[in-house]
Scaffold this motif. Sequence first.
Motif, short mmCIF file in Angstrom:
data_model
loop_
_atom_site.label_atom_id
_atom_site.label_comp_id
_atom_site.label_asym_id
_atom_site.label_seq_id
_atom_site.Cartn_x
_atom_site.Cartn_y
_atom_site.Cartn_z
N LEU A 59 37.53 49.12 56.38
CA LEU A 59 37.33 49.25 54.94
C LEU A 59 37.79 50.62 54.45
N GLU A 63 35.53 51.04 49.43
CA GLU A 63 34.91 49.78 49.81
C GLU A 63 33.62 50.02 50.58
N ARG A 92 36.41 42.97 42.59
CA ARG A 92 37.58 42.93 43.47
C ARG A 92 37.28 43.64 44.79
N HIS A 93 36.58 44.78 44.73
CA HIS A 93 36.20 45.49 45.96
C HIS A 93 35.32 44.60 46.84
N THR A 95 35.19 41.36 46.88
CA THR A 95 36.06 40.30 47.43
C THR A 95 36.86 40.81 48.61
N HIS A 96 37.43 42.00 48.49
CA HIS A 96 38.21 42.60 49.60
C HIS A 96 37.32 42.86 50.81
N ASP A 99 36.66 39.56 52.49
CA ASP A 99 37.87 39.09 53.17
C ASP A 99 38.14 39.89 54.44
N LYS A 100 38.06 41.21 54.36
CA LYS A 100 38.35 42.06 55.52
C LYS A 100 37.35 41.83 56.65
#
Length: 119
Positions: A59, A63, A92-93, A95-96, A99-100
Amino acid sequence: MAQLMGHATGHVTGPWMTTPAGLDTPQWRPLLPLLAYLGLRELQRWQAQTRAPRELATLSARERQVLALVAEGQGNKDIARQLGLSPHTVKRHVTHILDKLDLSSRGRAAALYQASLSA
């Protein structure tokens, strides 16, 4: 694999599925499923602790900052106010982050973060 499965119940069986010495008594038998569950929970906690530091390293600094606030139970609007970002950017953070880390919820991300603190 078919030999390992109980044909009527679908439960895995084999020589490793024996009751530990001393626990195969009438007073312990009702507790065996609970003991197995607790052992599984402990294993999952250990896996999360060893997984967390390695995966959190993927991250970005921002994040990780957002994740720390998610782990505190804050919502996107509160995180946005605290960090001086728009709620959309925080979304968005998050979501990232999910996902990560290949996670399906904020709660799981928060649990992984908390596990990293105790590792």
